[in-house]
Design a protein around this motif. Structure first.
Motif, PDB file in Angstrom:
ATOM      1  N   ILE A   1       1.557  -3.767  -7.057  1.00 32.40           N
ATOM      2  CA  ILE A   1       1.502  -5.216  -7.181  1.00 32.40           C
ATOM      3  C   ILE A   1       2.882  -5.693  -7.603  1.00 32.40           C
ATOM      4  CG2 ILE A   1       0.321  -7.166  -8.269  1.00 32.40           C
ATOM      5  CD1 ILE A   1      -1.516  -5.100  -6.736  1.00 32.40           C
ATOM      6  N   GLY A   2       3.445  -6.623  -6.858  1.00 31.04           N
ATOM      7  CA  GLY A   2       4.742  -7.200  -7.208  1.00 31.04           C
ATOM      8  C   GLY A   2       4.591  -8.689  -7.487  1.00 31.04           C
ATOM      9  N   VAL A   3       5.217  -9.167  -8.566  1.00 30.11           N
ATOM     10  CA  VAL A   3       5.239 -10.591  -8.881  1.00 30.11           C
ATOM     11  C   VAL A   3       6.704 -11.009  -8.890  1.00 30.11           C
ATOM     12  CG1 VAL A   3       4.625 -12.407 -10.518  1.00 30.11           C
ATOM     13  CG2 VAL A   3       3.153 -10.401 -10.279  1.00 30.11           C
TER      14      VAL A   3
ATOM     15  N   GLY B   1       0.800  -1.215   0.000  1.00 34.60           N
ATOM     16  CA  GLY B   1       0.000   0.000   0.000  1.00 34.60           C
ATOM     17  C   GLY B   1       0.832   1.265   0.000  1.00 34.60           C
ATOM     18  N   SER B   2       0.153   2.386  -0.236  1.00 35.15           N
ATOM     19  CA  SER B   2       0.758   3.713  -0.159  1.00 35.15           C
ATOM     20  C   SER B   2      -0.337   4.702   0.207  1.00 35.15           C
ATOM     21  CB  SER B   2       1.381   4.101  -1.499  1.00 35.15           C
ATOM     22  OG  SER B   2       1.860   5.435  -1.459  1.00 35.15           O
ATOM     23  N   SER B   3       0.009   5.624   1.079  1.00 34.05           N
ATOM     24  CA  SER B   3      -0.949   6.663   1.476  1.00 34.05           C
ATOM     25  C   SER B   3      -0.668   7.998   0.810  1.00 34.05           C
ATOM     26  CB  SER B   3      -0.930   6.830   3.001  1.00 34.05           C
ATOM     27  OG  SER B   3      -1.362   5.631   3.609  1.00 34.05           O
ATOM     28  N   ASP B   4       0.309   8.012  -0.123  1.00 34.28           N
ATOM     29  CA  ASP B   4       0.659   9.265  -0.795  1.00 34.28           C
ATOM     30  C   ASP B   4       0.849   9.059  -2.300  1.00 34.28           C
ATOM     31  OD1 ASP B   4       3.045   7.895  -0.785  1.00 34.28           O
ATOM     32  OD2 ASP B   4       4.124   9.352   0.434  1.00 34.28           O
ATOM     33  N   SER B   5      -0.084   8.329  -2.903  1.00 35.14           N
ATOM     34  CA  SER B   5      -0.104   8.097  -4.357  1.00 35.14           C
ATOM     35  C   SER B   5       1.165   7.446  -4.893  1.00 35.14           C
ATOM     36  CB  SER B   5      -0.379   9.394  -5.122  1.00 35.14           C
ATOM     37  OG  SER B   5      -1.652   9.884  -4.769  1.00 35.14           O
ATOM     38  N   GLY B   6       1.814   6.628  -4.070  1.00 31.95           N
ATOM     39  CA  GLY B   6       2.954   5.855  -4.540  1.00 31.95           C
ATOM     40  C   GLY B   6       4.309   6.474  -4.306  1.00 31.95           C
ATOM     41  N   THR B   7       4.360   7.670  -3.706  1.00 34.19           N
ATOM     42  CA  THR B   7       5.658   8.282  -3.425  1.00 34.19           C
ATOM     43  C   THR B   7       6.458   7.412  -2.460  1.00 34.19           C
ATOM     44  OG1 THR B   7       4.778  10.488  -3.804  1.00 34.19           O
ATOM     45  CG2 THR B   7       6.847  10.342  -2.586  1.00 34.19           C
TER      46      THR B   7
ATOM     47  N   LYS C   1       6.052   3.614  -0.588  1.00 31.85           N
ATOM     48  CA  LYS C   1       5.260   2.378  -0.553  1.00 31.85           C
ATOM     49  C   LYS C   1       5.654   1.559   0.666  1.00 31.85           C
ATOM     50  CE  LYS C   1       4.972   2.597  -5.488  1.00 31.85           C
ATOM     51  NZ  LYS C   1       5.680   2.351  -6.705  1.00 31.85           N
ATOM     52  N   ASP C   2       4.698   0.851   1.200  1.00 30.50           N
ATOM     53  CA  ASP C   2       4.965   0.008   2.358  1.00 30.50           C
ATOM     54  C   ASP C   2       6.092  -0.975   2.049  1.00 30.50           C
ATOM     55  OD1 ASP C   2       2.790   1.247   3.516  1.00 30.50           O
ATOM     56  OD2 ASP C   2       1.432  -0.447   3.216  1.00 30.50           O
ATOM     57  N   THR C   3       6.929  -1.232   3.058  1.00 29.33           N
ATOM     58  CA  THR C   3       7.949  -2.265   2.898  1.00 29.33           C
ATOM     59  C   THR C   3       7.382  -3.633   3.255  1.00 29.33           C
ATOM     60  OG1 THR C   3       8.785  -1.775   5.111  1.00 29.33           O
ATOM     61  CG2 THR C   3       9.893  -0.710   3.258  1.00 29.33           C
ATOM     62  N   GLU C   4       6.369  -3.659   4.082  1.00 31.53           N
ATOM     63  CA  GLU C   4       5.676  -4.907   4.416  1.00 31.53           C
ATOM     64  C   GLU C   4       4.381  -4.972   3.601  1.00 31.53           C
ATOM     65  OE1 GLU C   4       6.592  -7.474   6.493  1.00 31.53           O
ATOM     66  OE2 GLU C   4       8.493  -6.405   6.463  1.00 31.53           O
ATOM     67  N   PRO C   5       4.126  -6.087   2.940  1.00 32.34           N
ATOM     68  CA  PRO C   5       2.913  -6.177   2.115  1.00 32.34           C
ATOM     69  C   PRO C   5       1.623  -6.178   2.931  1.00 32.34           C
ATOM     70  CG  PRO C   5       4.363  -8.081   1.777  1.00 32.34           C
ATOM     71  CD  PRO C   5       4.952  -7.262   2.865  1.00 32.34           C
ATOM     72  N   LEU C   6       0.575  -5.595   2.328  1.00 36.65           N
ATOM     73  CA  LEU C   6      -0.778  -5.704   2.891  1.00 36.65           C
ATOM     74  C   LEU C   6      -1.266  -7.141   2.771  1.00 36.65           C
ATOM     75  CD1 LEU C   6      -2.387  -2.677   1.055  1.00 36.65           C
ATOM     76  CD2 LEU C   6      -2.001  -2.822   3.510  1.00 36.65           C
ATOM     77  N   HIS C   7      -0.999  -7.713   1.601  1.00 39.19           N
ATOM     78  CA  HIS C   7      -1.374  -9.100   1.292  1.00 39.19           C
ATOM     79  C   HIS C   7      -0.205  -9.731   0.552  1.00 39.19           C
ATOM     80  CE1 HIS C   7      -5.541  -8.032   2.162  1.00 39.19           C
ATOM     81  NE2 HIS C   7      -5.444  -7.042   1.301  1.00 39.19           N
ATOM     82  N   GLN C   8      -0.066 -11.039   0.750  1.00 36.72           N
ATOM     83  CA  GLN C   8       0.951 -11.783   0.019  1.00 36.72           C
ATOM     84  C   GLN C   8       0.416 -13.198  -0.179  1.00 36.72           C
ATOM     85  OE1 GLN C   8       4.866 -12.246   1.949  1.00 36.72           O
ATOM     86  NE2 GLN C   8       5.675 -11.137   0.181  1.00 36.72           N
ATOM     87  N   PHE C   9       0.568 -13.724  -1.396  1.00 41.58           N
ATOM     88  CA  PHE C   9       0.124 -15.088  -1.650  1.00 41.58           C
ATOM     89  C   PHE C   9       0.978 -15.718  -2.736  1.00 41.58           C
ATOM     90  CE2 PHE C   9      -2.459 -12.278  -4.231  1.00 41.58           C
ATOM     91  CZ  PHE C   9      -2.600 -12.909  -5.451  1.00 41.58           C
TER      92      PHE C   9
END
Length: 128
Positions: free
Chosen positions: A103-105, A63-69, A71-79
């Motif tokens: 989204i990271g793959v 996630g990001s709370s500032d339009s991507g400037t 980004k979280d280092t810990e994922p909101l979701h991971q699968f």
């Protein structure tokens, strides 16, 4: 009297449609949920594996709370999308209540590359 209804925008392509080489390489794409006016996004990732895969694809949603400037280092979701020889595996995840996500793959397959694509559908309310 006004009524509220849900409106879905479907089949919106993510910015990646690529081949990821061996293990340890991650492809990324952004979804600016707020600019589309969406409150919910259904994300769909497709991974095509070669003939002899030995590892899965790891999907991370940050996630990001500032339009991507930042980004979280810990994922909101991971699968995990499990490896399947000579097959395309498709997985979905719903994202709610976040303004912007990346989204990271990550290819965890050390023997060969994988091919990925992604799309999403966004839902917003309309008042008529």
């Amino acid at each position: 009297m006004s009524t509220t209804s849900a409106l879905w925008a479907e089949d919106i392509a993510l910015s990646f449609n690529t081949t990821i080489p061996g293990a340890g390489v991650e492809a990324k794409a952004d979804i600016d949920i707020t600019s589309g006016g969406y409150i919910v996004v259904d994300l769909q990732i497709s991974v095509t594996f070669g003939a002899s895969p030995n590892g899965p694809a790891l999907i991370s949603i940050r996630g990001s709370s500032d339009s991507g400037t930042t980004k979280d280092t810990e994922p909101l979701h991971q699968f995990i999308i499990p490896a399947s020889a000579s097959s395309t595996v498709i997985a979905s995840k719903q994202i709610r209540m976040k303004a912007f996500v990346e989204i990271g793959v990550l290819n965890q397959n050390t023997s060969e590359s994988i091919t990925i694509s992604g799309k999403y559908a966004g839902m917003k309310y309309t008042i008529v």
